[in-house]
Scaffold this motif. Structure first.
Motif, PDB file in Angstrom:
ATOM      1  N   ARG A   1      48.851  93.057 -48.322  1.00 50.98           N
ATOM      2  CA  ARG A   1      49.513  93.072 -49.641  1.00 50.98           C
ATOM      3  C   ARG A   1      48.810  94.028 -50.596  1.00 50.98           C
ATOM      4  O   ARG A   1      49.465  94.771 -51.339  1.00 50.98           O
ATOM      5  CB  ARG A   1      49.562  91.666 -50.237  1.00 50.98           C
ATOM      6  CG  ARG A   1      50.348  91.589 -51.546  1.00 50.98           C
ATOM      7  CD  ARG A   1      50.769  90.169 -51.870  1.00 50.98           C
ATOM      8  NE  ARG A   1      49.683  89.348 -52.332  1.00 50.98           N
ATOM      9  CZ  ARG A   1      49.422  89.071 -53.608  1.00 50.98           C
ATOM     10  NH1 ARG A   1      50.170  89.581 -54.566  1.00 50.98           N
ATOM     11  NH2 ARG A   1      48.420  88.281 -53.940  1.00 50.98           N
TER      12      ARG A   1
ATOM     13  N   ARG B   1      56.380  88.490 -54.844  1.00 53.16           N
ATOM     14  CA  ARG B   1      55.318  89.356 -54.324  1.00 53.16           C
ATOM     15  C   ARG B   1      55.869  90.580 -53.586  1.00 53.16           C
ATOM     16  O   ARG B   1      55.120  91.504 -53.291  1.00 53.16           O
ATOM     17  CB  ARG B   1      54.424  88.568 -53.377  1.00 53.16           C
ATOM     18  CG  ARG B   1      53.514  87.556 -54.057  1.00 53.16           C
ATOM     19  CD  ARG B   1      52.655  86.866 -53.024  1.00 53.16           C
ATOM     20  NE  ARG B   1      51.707  85.923 -53.610  1.00 53.16           N
ATOM     21  CZ  ARG B   1      50.878  85.171 -52.898  1.00 53.16           C
ATOM     22  NH1 ARG B   1      50.888  85.269 -51.565  1.00 53.16           N
ATOM     23  NH2 ARG B   1      50.049  84.336 -53.482  1.00 53.16           N
TER      24      ARG B   1
ATOM     25  N   PHE C   1      52.631  89.336 -43.715  1.00 49.05           N
ATOM     26  CA  PHE C   1      52.704  89.592 -45.158  1.00 49.05           C
ATOM     27  C   PHE C   1      52.753  88.253 -45.899  1.00 49.05           C
ATOM     28  O   PHE C   1      53.608  87.405 -45.606  1.00 49.05           O
ATOM     29  CB  PHE C   1      53.941  90.421 -45.496  1.00 49.05           C
ATOM     30  CG  PHE C   1      54.042  90.795 -46.948  1.00 49.05           C
ATOM     31  CD1 PHE C   1      53.315  91.854 -47.446  1.00 49.05           C
ATOM     32  CD2 PHE C   1      54.844  90.068 -47.829  1.00 49.05           C
ATOM     33  CE1 PHE C   1      53.378  92.197 -48.806  1.00 49.05           C
ATOM     34  CE2 PHE C   1      54.921  90.395 -49.173  1.00 49.05           C
ATOM     35  CZ  PHE C   1      54.183  91.459 -49.662  1.00 49.05           C
TER      36      PHE C   1
END
Length: 216
Positions: free
Chosen positions: A111, A145, A133
């Motif tokens: 990330r 996100r 992820f």
């Protein structure tokens, strides 16, 4: 296969972090490999993955984030993590200027790497690989996100388990379906740590990575 320990200077104020380069003899690509929030570059998953990739002639540059190097529990702020990733990928390119360079990371490391690539776009980076992820915190089913992923201009490979606690399958599928440069690889029954019964999925992860890299 050659193993070379390195020290990377993140900045004068932050200092150095440890790194390790694994380079097989028939080297076809280099992958920077950033660790997750809960374990450093020498976690068994990280070392086993690097060794498995080396068997497929893919070199890796693993490195610690400063919080791990300094034995702190709280992960670094994004700006610090991004700077560390920048130093690592620049080092990979400096050492192997004629090879394809890919960025990758496990969970937090992936990330932070994608956030970096969404803001800064080094022309020598050919793609990014996510070993899980972290789309959302456990039990909080949001896709916030993933917002920055639309700003990434290189191909993306998402290696995701169908039982990932940090990326509910229907949500990660929704996110990747909306990204024209994304490929989603499904590991049936695997959780965020890529555990699925007694099955060793690290060779599967390495093979999927190799097949994807071969396209470039």
């Amino acid at each position: 296969m050659k193993v070379t320990p390195l020290q990377l200077e993140v900045s004068e104020s932050i200092g150095n972090v440890s790194a390790e380069l694994i380079s097989p003899e028939q080297l076809k690509a280099i992958v920077t490999l950033a660790h997750g929030a809960g374990a450093g570059m020498n976690h068994p998953f990280m070392t086993a993955l690097a060794e498995e990739l080396a068997l497929l002639n893919i070199g890796t540059l693993r490195f610690n984030f400063p919080f791990t190097e300094q034995k702190k529990r709280r992960p670094d702020f994004p700006a610090v993590a991004h700077k560390t990733i920048e130093v690592a990928i620049n080092k990979a390119q400096e050492l192997f200027p004629k090879l394809s360079i890919f960025v990758s990371g496990k969970s937090f490391g992936g990330r932070m790497s994608s956030q970096y690539l969404s803001k800064f776009k080094p022309g020598f980076v050919k793609g990014i690989i996510f070993f899980g992820f972290p789309l959302h915190p456990p039990g909080k089913l949001t896709i916030d996100r993933a917002a920055h992923l639309k700003d990434i201009t290189v191909p993306m490979l998402f290696l995701q388990g169908t039982r990932d606690e940090l990326a509910t399958w229907n949500l990660i599928e929704q996110v990747t379906n909306e990204l024209s440069l994304a490929t989603l690889y499904k590991l049936e029954g695997a959780n965020h740590a890529f555990k699925s019964g007694k099955q060793n999925l690290i060779p599967v992860l390495a093979q999927a990575t190799d097949e994807w890299i071969e396209k470039f």
